[in-house]
Scaffold this motif. Structure first.
Motif, PDB file in Angstrom:
ATOM      1  N   ILE A  20     104.449  39.164 -10.657  1.00  0.00           N
ATOM      2  CA  ILE A  20     105.073  40.482 -10.222  1.00  0.00           C
ATOM      3  C   ILE A  20     105.299  40.687  -8.812  1.00  0.00           C
ATOM      4  CG2 ILE A  20     105.127  42.883 -10.287  1.00  0.00           C
ATOM      5  CD1 ILE A  20     105.861  41.794 -12.925  1.00  0.00           C
ATOM      6  N   LEU A  21     104.302  40.421  -8.008  1.00  0.00           N
ATOM      7  CA  LEU A  21     104.125  40.693  -6.848  1.00  0.00           C
ATOM      8  C   LEU A  21     103.643  39.391  -5.888  1.00  0.00           C
ATOM      9  CD1 LEU A  21     101.917  43.908  -6.827  1.00  0.00           C
ATOM     10  CD2 LEU A  21     104.507  43.708  -6.123  1.00  0.00           C
ATOM     11  N   GLY A  22     103.492  38.176  -6.534  1.00  0.00           N
ATOM     12  CA  GLY A  22     103.023  37.090  -5.827  1.00  0.00           C
ATOM     13  C   GLY A  22     101.725  37.009  -5.715  1.00  0.00           C
ATOM     14  N   GLY A  23     101.259  35.830  -5.180  1.00  0.00           N
ATOM     15  CA  GLY A  23      99.670  35.571  -4.886  1.00  0.00           C
ATOM     16  C   GLY A  23      99.567  36.385  -3.512  1.00  0.00           C
ATOM     17  N   GLN A  24      98.174  36.750  -3.421  1.00  0.00           N
ATOM     18  CA  GLN A  24      97.467  37.292  -2.094  1.00  0.00           C
ATOM     19  C   GLN A  24      98.035  38.607  -1.902  1.00  0.00           C
ATOM     20  OE1 GLN A  24      94.762  35.979  -0.841  1.00  0.00           O
ATOM     21  NE2 GLN A  24      94.936  34.232  -2.302  1.00  0.00           N
ATOM     22  N   CYS A  25      98.409  39.332  -3.027  1.00  0.00           N
ATOM     23  CA  CYS A  25      98.959  40.953  -2.814  1.00  0.00           C
ATOM     24  C   CYS A  25      97.805  41.810  -2.304  1.00  0.00           C
ATOM     25  CB  CYS A  25      99.663  41.044  -3.747  1.00  0.00           C
ATOM     26  SG  CYS A  25     100.548  42.523  -3.491  1.00  0.00           S
ATOM     27  N   PRO A  26      97.933  42.841  -1.318  1.00  0.00           N
ATOM     28  CA  PRO A  26      97.122  43.757  -1.029  1.00  0.00           C
ATOM     29  C   PRO A  26      96.703  44.534  -2.009  1.00  0.00           C
ATOM     30  CG  PRO A  26      98.753  43.772   0.807  1.00  0.00           C
ATOM     31  CD  PRO A  26      99.137  42.604  -0.250  1.00  0.00           C
ATOM     32  N   ASP A  27      95.574  44.964  -2.220  1.00  0.00           N
ATOM     33  CA  ASP A  27      95.144  46.125  -3.466  1.00  0.00           C
ATOM     34  C   ASP A  27      95.932  47.305  -3.393  1.00  0.00           C
ATOM     35  OD1 ASP A  27      93.405  44.234  -4.246  1.00  0.00           O
ATOM     36  OD2 ASP A  27      91.702  45.338  -3.318  1.00  0.00           O
ATOM     37  N   ARG A  28      96.433  47.662  -2.206  1.00  0.00           N
ATOM     38  CA  ARG A  28      97.294  48.871  -2.040  1.00  0.00           C
ATOM     39  C   ARG A  28      98.512  48.752  -2.601  1.00  0.00           C
ATOM     40  NH1 ARG A  28     100.569  48.259   1.805  1.00  0.00           N
ATOM     41  NH2 ARG A  28     100.346  47.096   3.595  1.00  0.00           N
ATOM     42  N   LEU A  29      99.149  47.627  -2.339  1.00  0.00           N
ATOM     43  CA  LEU A  29     100.328  47.332  -2.970  1.00  0.00           C
ATOM     44  C   LEU A  29     100.278  47.373  -4.731  1.00  0.00           C
ATOM     45  CD1 LEU A  29     102.093  44.922  -0.520  1.00  0.00           C
ATOM     46  CD2 LEU A  29     102.293  47.588  -0.608  1.00  0.00           C
ATOM     47  N   ALA A  83      98.104  48.823  -6.502  1.00  0.00           N
ATOM     48  CA  ALA A  83      97.718  50.198  -7.066  1.00  0.00           C
ATOM     49  C   ALA A  83      99.077  51.009  -6.975  1.00  0.00           C
ATOM     50  CB  ALA A  83      96.633  50.879  -6.199  1.00  0.00           C
ATOM     51  N   ALA A  84      99.855  50.593  -5.970  1.00  0.00           N
ATOM     52  CA  ALA A  84     101.115  51.325  -5.871  1.00  0.00           C
ATOM     53  C   ALA A  84     102.107  50.724  -6.968  1.00  0.00           C
ATOM     54  CB  ALA A  84     101.827  51.089  -4.738  1.00  0.00           C
ATOM     55  N   ARG A  85     102.006  49.587  -7.216  1.00  0.00           N
ATOM     56  CA  ARG A  85     103.017  49.230  -8.247  1.00  0.00           C
ATOM     57  C   ARG A  85     102.530  49.624  -9.934  1.00  0.00           C
ATOM     58  NH1 ARG A  85     107.135  45.247  -8.493  1.00  0.00           N
ATOM     59  NH2 ARG A  85     107.842  45.388 -10.548  1.00  0.00           N
ATOM     60  N   ALA A  86     101.085  49.652  -9.900  1.00  0.00           N
ATOM     61  CA  ALA A  86     100.604  50.212 -11.173  1.00  0.00           C
ATOM     62  C   ALA A  86     101.297  51.762 -11.466  1.00  0.00           C
ATOM     63  CB  ALA A  86      99.055  50.016 -11.186  1.00  0.00           C
ATOM     64  N   PHE A  95      89.248  48.999  -6.259  1.00  0.00           N
ATOM     65  CA  PHE A  95      90.392  49.988  -6.814  1.00  0.00           C
ATOM     66  C   PHE A  95      89.673  51.327  -7.201  1.00  0.00           C
ATOM     67  CE2 PHE A  95      92.589  46.087  -7.602  1.00  0.00           C
ATOM     68  CZ  PHE A  95      93.796  46.076  -6.940  1.00  0.00           C
ATOM     69  N   ARG A  96      88.626  51.413  -7.500  1.00  0.00           N
ATOM     70  CA  ARG A  96      87.666  52.533  -7.980  1.00  0.00           C
ATOM     71  C   ARG A  96      87.307  53.215  -6.487  1.00  0.00           C
ATOM     72  NH1 ARG A  96      82.607  53.824  -8.252  1.00  0.00           N
ATOM     73  NH2 ARG A  96      81.827  51.831  -7.761  1.00  0.00           N
ATOM     74  N   LEU A  97      86.986  52.482  -5.699  1.00  0.00           N
ATOM     75  CA  LEU A  97      86.451  52.959  -4.361  1.00  0.00           C
ATOM     76  C   LEU A  97      87.539  53.232  -3.102  1.00  0.00           C
ATOM     77  CD1 LEU A  97      83.444  50.576  -4.101  1.00  0.00           C
ATOM     78  CD2 LEU A  97      83.435  52.961  -4.765  1.00  0.00           C
ATOM     79  N   ARG A  98      88.410  52.407  -3.111  1.00  0.00           N
ATOM     80  CA  ARG A  98      89.410  52.669  -2.154  1.00  0.00           C
ATOM     81  C   ARG A  98      90.819  53.117  -2.485  1.00  0.00           C
ATOM     82  NH1 ARG A  98      90.211  47.153   0.321  1.00  0.00           N
ATOM     83  NH2 ARG A  98      91.420  48.252   1.926  1.00  0.00           N
ATOM     84  N   PHE A  99      91.141  52.665  -3.845  1.00  0.00           N
ATOM     85  CA  PHE A  99      92.501  53.550  -4.386  1.00  0.00           C
ATOM     86  C   PHE A  99      92.189  53.888  -5.885  1.00  0.00           C
ATOM     87  CE2 PHE A  99      93.047  49.500  -1.867  1.00  0.00           C
ATOM     88  CZ  PHE A  99      93.909  49.933  -1.004  1.00  0.00           C
ATOM     89  N   PRO A 100      91.637  55.090  -5.590  1.00  0.00           N
ATOM     90  CA  PRO A 100      90.913  55.644  -6.958  1.00  0.00           C
ATOM     91  C   PRO A 100      92.337  56.072  -7.847  1.00  0.00           C
ATOM     92  CG  PRO A 100      90.609  57.197  -5.223  1.00  0.00           C
ATOM     93  CD  PRO A 100      91.183  55.934  -4.605  1.00  0.00           C
ATOM     94  N   PRO A 101      92.148  55.785  -9.098  1.00  0.00           N
ATOM     95  CA  PRO A 101      93.293  56.052 -10.028  1.00  0.00           C
ATOM     96  C   PRO A 101      93.919  57.309 -10.211  1.00  0.00           C
ATOM     97  CG  PRO A 101      91.393  55.681 -11.362  1.00  0.00           C
ATOM     98  CD  PRO A 101      91.008  55.568  -9.835  1.00  0.00           C
ATOM     99  N   GLU A 102      94.386  57.880  -9.358  1.00  0.00           N
ATOM    100  CA  GLU A 102      95.046  59.076  -9.217  1.00  0.00           C
ATOM    101  C   GLU A 102      96.475  59.122  -9.945  1.00  0.00           C
ATOM    102  OE1 GLU A 102      94.794  60.532  -5.313  1.00  0.00           O
ATOM    103  OE2 GLU A 102      92.582  60.851  -5.413  1.00  0.00           O
TER     104      GLU A 102
END
Length: 107
Positions: A30-39, A41-44, A58-65
């Motif tokens: 979907i996003l290719g290799g080496q995609c930043p976690d913030r992207l 999480a945003a895609r999810a 993801f739990r610590l820096r991009f909590p599932p809100e």
């Protein structure tokens, strides 16, 4: 349910989720290799997908809100062992996700 499989998990996990009656896509597709976690999480959140990861960032820096997070705490295991590990826990995992739990931590 739709699952987005994080990069450190094998793409071969997608068919396992499909066998359970759901859809799944791998981050690399979907996003290719080496995609930043913030992207990721945003895609999810955008896709209303359940992000499946072994990464605690993801739990610590991009909590599932705005999305659901399925956090697998199984350590390094083979693809076959991972599928068997999930098989043994799937009924509980699926129920918690259907109930709307934002973070499902699986040990």
């Amino acid at each position: 349910m739709h699952f987005l499989i994080d990069a450190q998990l094998p793409p071969a996990l997608c068919p396992w989720f499909e066998e359970q009656g759901h859809t799944a896509a791998h981050v690399a597709d979907i996003l290719g290799g080496q995609c930043p976690d913030r992207l990721i999480a945003a895609r999810a959140a955008q896709d209303r997908a359940i992000l499946v990861t072994k990464d605690d960032d993801f739990r610590l820096r991009f909590p599932p809100e705005d999305y659901q997070l399925l956090w697998l705490r199984c350590g390094n295991i083979t693809n076959r062992a991972l599928r068997l590990w999930l098989d043994a826990r799937w009924i509980t995992i699926e129920a918690r996700l259907q109930e709307g739990d934002r973070l499902v931590e699986v040990r």
